[in-house]
Design a protein around this motif. Structure first.
Motif, PDB file in Angstrom:
ATOM      1  N   ILE A 190       0.830  -1.202   0.000  1.00  0.00           N
ATOM      2  CA  ILE A 190       0.000   0.000   0.000  1.00  0.00           C
ATOM      3  C   ILE A 190       0.863   1.250   0.000  1.00  0.00           C
ATOM      4  O   ILE A 190       0.596   2.213  -0.729  1.00  0.00           O
ATOM      5  CB  ILE A 190      -0.961  -0.015   1.204  1.00  0.00           C
ATOM      6  CG1 ILE A 190      -2.003  -1.121   1.031  1.00  0.00           C
ATOM      7  CG2 ILE A 190      -1.652   1.338   1.373  1.00  0.00           C
ATOM      8  CD1 ILE A 190      -2.899  -1.332   2.235  1.00  0.00           C
ATOM      9  N   ARG A 191       1.945   1.244   0.789  1.00  0.00           N
ATOM     10  CA  ARG A 191       2.833   2.410   0.824  1.00  0.00           C
ATOM     11  C   ARG A 191       3.497   2.639  -0.530  1.00  0.00           C
ATOM     12  O   ARG A 191       3.649   3.788  -0.980  1.00  0.00           O
ATOM     13  CB  ARG A 191       3.886   2.240   1.927  1.00  0.00           C
ATOM     14  CG  ARG A 191       3.314   2.306   3.341  1.00  0.00           C
ATOM     15  CD  ARG A 191       4.409   2.464   4.384  1.00  0.00           C
ATOM     16  NE  ARG A 191       5.244   1.284   4.479  1.00  0.00           N
ATOM     17  CZ  ARG A 191       5.038   0.266   5.326  1.00  0.00           C
ATOM     18  NH1 ARG A 191       3.993   0.285   6.138  1.00  0.00           N
ATOM     19  NH2 ARG A 191       5.852  -0.757   5.373  1.00  0.00           N
ATOM     20  N   ILE A 192       3.899   1.549  -1.201  1.00  0.00           N
ATOM     21  CA  ILE A 192       4.499   1.678  -2.540  1.00  0.00           C
ATOM     22  C   ILE A 192       3.496   2.280  -3.517  1.00  0.00           C
ATOM     23  O   ILE A 192       3.819   3.188  -4.293  1.00  0.00           O
ATOM     24  CB  ILE A 192       4.984   0.311  -3.056  1.00  0.00           C
ATOM     25  CG1 ILE A 192       6.185  -0.179  -2.234  1.00  0.00           C
ATOM     26  CG2 ILE A 192       5.370   0.394  -4.543  1.00  0.00           C
ATOM     27  CD1 ILE A 192       6.596  -1.618  -2.545  1.00  0.00           C
ATOM     28  N   LEU A 193       2.254   1.793  -3.480  1.00  0.00           N
ATOM     29  CA  LEU A 193       1.226   2.323  -4.376  1.00  0.00           C
ATOM     30  C   LEU A 193       0.902   3.778  -4.063  1.00  0.00           C
ATOM     31  O   LEU A 193       0.618   4.573  -4.971  1.00  0.00           O
ATOM     32  CB  LEU A 193      -0.026   1.464  -4.291  1.00  0.00           C
ATOM     33  CG  LEU A 193       0.089   0.058  -4.886  1.00  0.00           C
ATOM     34  CD1 LEU A 193      -1.153  -0.759  -4.578  1.00  0.00           C
ATOM     35  CD2 LEU A 193       0.331   0.111  -6.389  1.00  0.00           C
ATOM     36  N   GLN A 194       0.950   4.140  -2.794  1.00  0.00           N
ATOM     37  CA  GLN A 194       0.746   5.541  -2.430  1.00  0.00           C
ATOM     38  C   GLN A 194       1.843   6.428  -3.025  1.00  0.00           C
ATOM     39  O   GLN A 194       1.573   7.532  -3.506  1.00  0.00           O
ATOM     40  CB  GLN A 194       0.695   5.684  -0.909  1.00  0.00           C
ATOM     41  CG  GLN A 194      -0.585   5.128  -0.301  1.00  0.00           C
ATOM     42  CD  GLN A 194      -0.530   5.030   1.210  1.00  0.00           C
ATOM     43  OE1 GLN A 194       0.551   4.848   1.792  1.00  0.00           O
ATOM     44  NE2 GLN A 194      -1.672   5.126   1.856  1.00  0.00           N
ATOM     45  N   ARG A 195       3.088   5.937  -3.020  1.00  0.00           N
ATOM     46  CA  ARG A 195       4.181   6.700  -3.642  1.00  0.00           C
ATOM     47  C   ARG A 195       3.991   6.784  -5.156  1.00  0.00           C
ATOM     48  O   ARG A 195       4.299   7.812  -5.772  1.00  0.00           O
ATOM     49  CB  ARG A 195       5.530   6.057  -3.297  1.00  0.00           C
ATOM     50  CG  ARG A 195       5.908   6.182  -1.815  1.00  0.00           C
ATOM     51  CD  ARG A 195       7.372   5.873  -1.576  1.00  0.00           C
ATOM     52  NE  ARG A 195       7.699   4.485  -1.835  1.00  0.00           N
ATOM     53  CZ  ARG A 195       7.649   3.521  -0.910  1.00  0.00           C
ATOM     54  NH1 ARG A 195       7.258   3.800   0.322  1.00  0.00           N
ATOM     55  NH2 ARG A 195       7.993   2.284  -1.212  1.00  0.00           N
ATOM     56  N   LYS A 196       3.491   5.690  -5.755  1.00  0.00           N
ATOM     57  CA  LYS A 196       3.217   5.694  -7.198  1.00  0.00           C
ATOM     58  C   LYS A 196       2.142   6.732  -7.540  1.00  0.00           C
ATOM     59  O   LYS A 196       2.200   7.378  -8.588  1.00  0.00           O
ATOM     60  CB  LYS A 196       2.755   4.312  -7.653  1.00  0.00           C
ATOM     61  CG  LYS A 196       3.839   3.244  -7.649  1.00  0.00           C
ATOM     62  CD  LYS A 196       4.787   3.418  -8.813  1.00  0.00           C
ATOM     63  CE  LYS A 196       5.798   2.292  -8.878  1.00  0.00           C
ATOM     64  NZ  LYS A 196       6.761   2.483  -9.990  1.00  0.00           N
ATOM     65  N   ALA A 197       1.163   6.873  -6.651  1.00  0.00           N
ATOM     66  CA  ALA A 197       0.099   7.849  -6.880  1.00  0.00           C
ATOM     67  C   ALA A 197       0.675   9.262  -6.973  1.00  0.00           C
ATOM     68  O   ALA A 197       0.283  10.055  -7.820  1.00  0.00           O
ATOM     69  CB  ALA A 197      -0.943   7.765  -5.782  1.00  0.00           C
ATOM     70  N   VAL A 198       1.623   9.562  -6.084  1.00  0.00           N
ATOM     71  CA  VAL A 198       2.280  10.867  -6.115  1.00  0.00           C
ATOM     72  C   VAL A 198       3.120  11.003  -7.385  1.00  0.00           C
ATOM     73  O   VAL A 198       3.102  12.035  -8.069  1.00  0.00           O
ATOM     74  CB  VAL A 198       3.157  11.056  -4.862  1.00  0.00           C
ATOM     75  CG1 VAL A 198       3.955  12.354  -4.959  1.00  0.00           C
ATOM     76  CG2 VAL A 198       2.297  11.044  -3.601  1.00  0.00           C
ATOM     77  N   GLU A 199       3.839   9.941  -7.714  1.00  0.00           N
ATOM     78  CA  GLU A 199       4.714   9.959  -8.894  1.00  0.00           C
ATOM     79  C   GLU A 199       3.924  10.220 -10.173  1.00  0.00           C
ATOM     80  O   GLU A 199       4.358  10.982 -11.051  1.00  0.00           O
ATOM     81  CB  GLU A 199       5.442   8.616  -9.001  1.00  0.00           C
ATOM     82  CG  GLU A 199       6.324   8.457 -10.225  1.00  0.00           C
ATOM     83  CD  GLU A 199       6.911   7.059 -10.322  1.00  0.00           C
ATOM     84  OE1 GLU A 199       7.212   6.634 -11.451  1.00  0.00           O
ATOM     85  OE2 GLU A 199       7.043   6.383  -9.265  1.00  0.00           O
ATOM     86  N   HIS A 200       2.767   9.589 -10.305  1.00  0.00           N
ATOM     87  CA  HIS A 200       1.976   9.715 -11.536  1.00  0.00           C
ATOM     88  C   HIS A 200       0.914  10.806 -11.442  1.00  0.00           C
ATOM     89  O   HIS A 200       0.220  11.065 -12.429  1.00  0.00           O
ATOM     90  CB  HIS A 200       1.310   8.375 -11.861  1.00  0.00           C
ATOM     91  CG  HIS A 200       2.280   7.304 -12.264  1.00  0.00           C
ATOM     92  ND1 HIS A 200       2.918   7.303 -13.479  1.00  0.00           N
ATOM     93  CD2 HIS A 200       2.741   6.213 -11.598  1.00  0.00           C
ATOM     94  CE1 HIS A 200       3.712   6.247 -13.560  1.00  0.00           C
ATOM     95  NE2 HIS A 200       3.627   5.571 -12.431  1.00  0.00           N
TER      96      HIS A 200
END
Length: 245
Positions: free
Chosen positions: A179-189
């Motif tokens: 979940i934390r990785i996907l949260q970072r991906k959300a910011v990235e994209h």
């Protein structure tokens, strides 16, 4: 779905079951019995989705029909909005089919029929190999396609808190880290990438500490504020699903 149509008459949901198979066999999951590896052919999946989109656009002329009085409200004037959910089984085992369908949306749907405004992938986040995440392998491709199509994308991750190991045979920290990785991906994209569904199986005997401990674990591990709903009948097999606030 009449409830959806009643609350938002321009919004429709298409659920596409890509496969009935999931290797996890989580306790309390209603899909546990569906262990056969039945997979929907990607071309057939796209054919059905396209036909449904065309049906919504061409044949549903009115906003809402009361199921009891049969009274029809005013004619539809705006373009419908469609949420496309890829379901299972475990849908991330069919990531290539999801990518194929998104590519088809981009290449074959003209402006009139392009009503999809969001996709949703409800998932455990894992498949048959806990050390190799299929979702993370393909998430950047999904993100690129969704951005081109100007869609929202909700990756809905199931998390059983401290009981995750017992119920899903997955270390709860692995789920929190995903979940934390996907949260970072959300910011990235720079887009809406993840919405988490907190799924809990309630034991036959529990006390306030059960809720407090799971609440704190999920909140501290993911930054999410879970909400809880208690079923009317609680026994060792009771399940309920909640959405974070």
């Amino acid at each position: 779905n009449q409830n959806v149509l009643h609350s938002d008459p321009y919004k429709y949901n298409i659920h596409t079951v890509l496969s009935t198979y999931c290797p996890l066999g989580c306790k309390g999951c209603y899909q546990t019995e569906l262990s056969q590896k039945k997979v929907l052919d990607k071309d057939l999946a796209w054919k059905r989705i396209k036909e449904t989109l065309e049906f919504i656009y061409n044949d549903i002329k009115y906003l809402y029909q009361d199921p009891f009085t049969k009274k029809v409200n005013k004619p539809r004037v705006n373009k419908p909005r469609v949420n496309l959910t890829f379901f299972g089984g475990e849908p991330i085992l069919q990531m290539e089919t999801i990518i194929y369908i998104l590519n088809k949306l981009r290449s074959e749907m003209n402006e009139d029929y392009m009503m999809v405004n969001a996709i949703c992938i409800p998932t455990s986040g894992f498949a048959n190999n806990l050390n190799h995440n299929i979702l993370l392998d393909k998430i950047d491709i999904i993100a690129s396609l969704v951005k081109d199509l100007k869609l929202d994308c909700n990756i809905s991750i199931s998390h059983d808190g401290l009981n995750n190991k017992e119920l899903r045979n997955i270390d709860p920290e692995k789920v929190s880290e995903l979940i934390r990785i996907l949260q970072r991906k959300a910011v990235e994209h720079d887009w809406n990438l993840i919405s988490d569904r907190i799924s809990l199986v309630i034991p036959q005997k529990f006390d306030t500490n059960y809720f407090i401990d799971n609440h704190d674990y999920i909140l501290n591990g993911t930054g999410l504020q879970p909400s809880f709903t208690i079923p009317h009948t609680i026994d060792k097999d009771s399940t309920f699903r909640t959405n974070p606030e």
